[in-house]
Design an enzyme around this catalytic site. Sequence first.
Site, PDB file in Angstrom:
ATOM      1  CE  LYS A  98      -3.547  -5.577  12.397  1.00 25.30           C
ATOM      2  NZ  LYS A  98      -2.480  -5.510  13.370  1.00 25.30           N
ATOM      3  CD  GLU A 111      -2.204   4.651  13.901  1.00 23.00           C
ATOM      4  OE1 GLU A 111      -1.101   4.173  13.656  1.00 23.00           O
ATOM      5  OE2 GLU A 111      -2.783   5.455  13.152  1.00 23.00           O
ATOM      6  CG  HIS A 134      -5.620  -0.862   7.011  1.00 21.47           C
ATOM      7  ND1 HIS A 134      -4.949  -1.765   6.222  1.00 21.47           N
ATOM      8  CD2 HIS A 134      -4.722   0.108   7.291  1.00 21.47           C
ATOM      9  CE1 HIS A 134      -3.712  -1.347   6.034  1.00 21.47           C
ATOM     10  NE2 HIS A 134      -3.553  -0.210   6.667  1.00 21.47           N
ATOM     11  CE  LYS A 136      -1.088   1.948   4.378  1.00 25.32           C
ATOM     12  NZ  LYS A 136      -1.899   2.212   5.512  1.00 25.32           N
TER      13      LYS A 136
HETATM   14  P1  NAP Z   1      11.819   3.242   2.514  1.00 22.97           P
HETATM   15  O1  NAP Z   1      12.320   2.998   3.881  1.00 22.97           O
HETATM   16  O2  NAP Z   1      11.921   4.614   1.939  1.00 22.97           O
HETATM   17  O3  NAP Z   1      12.574   2.229   1.556  1.00 22.97           O
HETATM   18  C1  NAP Z   1      12.494   2.319   0.154  1.00 22.97           C
HETATM   19  C2  NAP Z   1      13.353   1.240  -0.453  1.00 22.97           C
HETATM   20  O4  NAP Z   1      13.294   1.390  -1.873  1.00 22.97           O
HETATM   21  C3  NAP Z   1      14.797   1.295  -0.050  1.00 22.97           C
HETATM   22  O5  NAP Z   1      15.288  -0.015   0.092  1.00 22.97           O
HETATM   23  C4  NAP Z   1      15.454   1.950  -1.247  1.00 22.97           C
HETATM   24  O6  NAP Z   1      16.794   1.535  -1.278  1.00 22.97           O
HETATM   25  C5  NAP Z   1      14.624   1.381  -2.381  1.00 22.97           C
HETATM   26  N1  NAP Z   1      14.648   2.185  -3.597  1.00 22.97           N
HETATM   27  C6  NAP Z   1      14.368   3.516  -3.697  1.00 22.97           C
HETATM   28  N2  NAP Z   1      14.494   3.897  -4.986  1.00 22.97           N
HETATM   29  C7  NAP Z   1      14.833   2.812  -5.685  1.00 22.97           C
HETATM   30  C8  NAP Z   1      15.121   2.556  -7.056  1.00 22.97           C
HETATM   31  N3  NAP Z   1      15.072   3.538  -7.978  1.00 22.97           N
HETATM   32  N4  NAP Z   1      15.448   1.309  -7.434  1.00 22.97           N
HETATM   33  C9  NAP Z   1      15.506   0.307  -6.527  1.00 22.97           C
HETATM   34  N5  NAP Z   1      15.264   0.473  -5.222  1.00 22.97           N
HETATM   35  C10 NAP Z   1      14.936   1.707  -4.808  1.00 22.97           C
HETATM   36  O7  NAP Z   1      10.298   2.822   2.345  1.00 22.97           O
HETATM   37  P2  NAP Z   1       9.495   1.746   3.216  1.00 22.97           P
HETATM   38  O8  NAP Z   1       8.947   2.431   4.398  1.00 22.97           O
HETATM   39  O9  NAP Z   1      10.323   0.541   3.391  1.00 22.97           O
HETATM   40  O10 NAP Z   1       8.257   1.450   2.266  1.00 22.97           O
HETATM   41  C11 NAP Z   1       8.332   0.624   1.127  1.00 22.97           C
HETATM   42  C12 NAP Z   1       6.934   0.460   0.540  1.00 22.97           C
HETATM   43  O11 NAP Z   1       6.095  -0.128   1.502  1.00 22.97           O
HETATM   44  C13 NAP Z   1       6.256   1.784   0.180  1.00 22.97           C
HETATM   45  O12 NAP Z   1       5.395   1.548  -0.913  1.00 22.97           O
HETATM   46  C14 NAP Z   1       5.410   2.087   1.411  1.00 22.97           C
HETATM   47  O13 NAP Z   1       4.291   2.882   1.096  1.00 22.97           O
HETATM   48  C15 NAP Z   1       4.984   0.692   1.785  1.00 22.97           C
HETATM   49  N6  NAP Z   1       4.622   0.533   3.205  1.00 22.97           N
HETATM   50  C16 NAP Z   1       5.535   0.754   4.179  1.00 22.97           C
HETATM   51  C17 NAP Z   1       5.180   0.573   5.505  1.00 22.97           C
HETATM   52  C18 NAP Z   1       6.180   0.777   6.611  1.00 22.97           C
HETATM   53  O14 NAP Z   1       5.811   0.504   7.760  1.00 22.97           O
HETATM   54  N7  NAP Z   1       7.383   1.201   6.342  1.00 22.97           N
HETATM   55  C19 NAP Z   1       3.889   0.175   5.843  1.00 22.97           C
HETATM   56  C20 NAP Z   1       2.966  -0.057   4.822  1.00 22.97           C
HETATM   57  C21 NAP Z   1       3.354   0.125   3.512  1.00 22.97           C
HETATM   58  P3  NAP Z   1      17.986   2.320  -2.006  1.00 22.97           P
HETATM   59  O15 NAP Z   1      17.916   3.733  -1.573  1.00 22.97           O
HETATM   60  O16 NAP Z   1      19.176   1.568  -1.557  1.00 22.97           O
HETATM   61  O17 NAP Z   1      17.707   2.144  -3.462  1.00 22.97           O
END
Ligand code: NAP
Length: 485
Positions: free
Chosen positions: A182, A216, A240, A148
Amino acid sequence: MVSRVIPVDRFDLVIFGATGDLANRKILPGLYRRVLAGQIPEGSQIIGAARSEMDAEAFREQVRGAIHEHVSPAKIEPEAVEQFLTMLDYVAIDAKGDGGWDELKAKVRPDAINAFYFSVAPALFGDIAERLHMRGIAGPEARIVVEKPFGRDLASARALNATLAAHFDETQIYRIDHYLGKETVQNLMAVRFANILFEPLWNAQFVDHVQITVAETVGVGGRGSYYDKSGAMRDMVQNHMMQLLCLIAMEPPYHFDPDAVRDEKLKVIRALQSVSPHDIVRGQYLGKGEDAGYLEDSEDPDSKTESYIALKCHVANWRWTGTPFYLRTGKRLRARTSEIAITFKEPPHSIFDEAEGDWRENVLVIRLQPNEGMNLKMMIKEPGPGGMRLVQVPLDMSFAEALGEDGAEITDAYERLIMDVIRGNQTLFMRGDEVEAAWAWTDPIIEGWEARGDRPQPYDSGTSGPDDALMLMHRDGRRWREIRE
Ligand code: NAP
């Protein structure tokens, strides 16, 4: 209890975004816990991919750190950690570039189950899908997992669906809504469809109303600029809470089969009536002590984004006409809690005098967090002599207590969902048409308040939200359940 978990075949799972927050906090620790549970077959590979240049050894060290940070110390067994780390590999890839893809292709074995987890910004989904397909890395049996947010309105969700559909069949696409992973959420289906007890009462004739609460205590903190483009409606309700509502309101599917379940959920979404502005309350939290208010967190001092929403909606079909569904979710509220409460109607006639007790309706509460479980409030006789006095008591069941050790170790939603991907079971994943239908219902609501220029009402942090949300129920002669852990 003897484990009846269905074993899986060996797999290659590629995680795009393997250096990111979600991968390190949820996906990789979750996979480690599945190794510990003996569920990952030998010979499986987990291949990290992101732009950061590093070799497999450096990636293993990163993951070792993530495990120590995000897995409870009691679950860290050095042998299992080493076993897990040997499964890991890494390829440096820019989703938009050409480098690294041949290396990835050489690592992914066509004779294993292939899954590709897109744990990156949605703007990169198309680039990755195209390259996986066009370069022959992901074949017709491969599965892709997308995170998402799936779009921010109907048009963008449609575009995203079309992008993925250009390269993958719907049967290959796993859209994650971690709420569906869940334990309690799945238990909703078990409670409804594996017991005769509730289903005959599960309709407007017997159910007075339904409340769904996701509260939350945290604010938007460092995610302010992201959240400001989203808000509670897009971030929580469209996905959700809509999924929870579907599981409560849907008709029994003919079988516990992915499309049978998702067909029934889709019918619920399509039956949702549009919501009058009169039935919506939006709020924004104020600062308290050292904690910033929403406007400071969002970095836009004039932001109209809601950190809280409460609304009343109706499912217009034979089963539910006349039973309102009240939904509320917000940040910086009094306690962190998620629950569904189904309040039944009063018996048609009371044989007891009013003086004989504080009469209350039966309420079935399904707790998603904390302490997953169920609670059915019933009227009984107050013990002791002196006539018939009634009192409401809970039939309380904490899954952890009821199921002993197995219950205490409730599997994290991500672990369950990833293993379902490997098994090829799409039941707990949203289908493209479901997501689009949910946006089709959400869009006019958001467009309405944007066109009117509505401003969310400020509410104090640590409370249960804006006062008008209380009125939303009061004017119907009902009241919200207290928000508490
Ligand atoms: P994040 O911490 O910003 O991580 C993004 C990842 O993408 C990093 O590993 C980054 O690594 C990689 N990346 C960025 N640009 C890229 C490119 N051009 N090519 C290949 N890899 C690339 O984000 P996140 O929080 O993990 O979230 C990831 C996804 O999950 C998003 O869609 C977010 O909306 C979703 N999400 C996250 C959460 C959460 O709790 N974090 C919850 C629900 C949904 P590099 O910089 O090394 O490339």
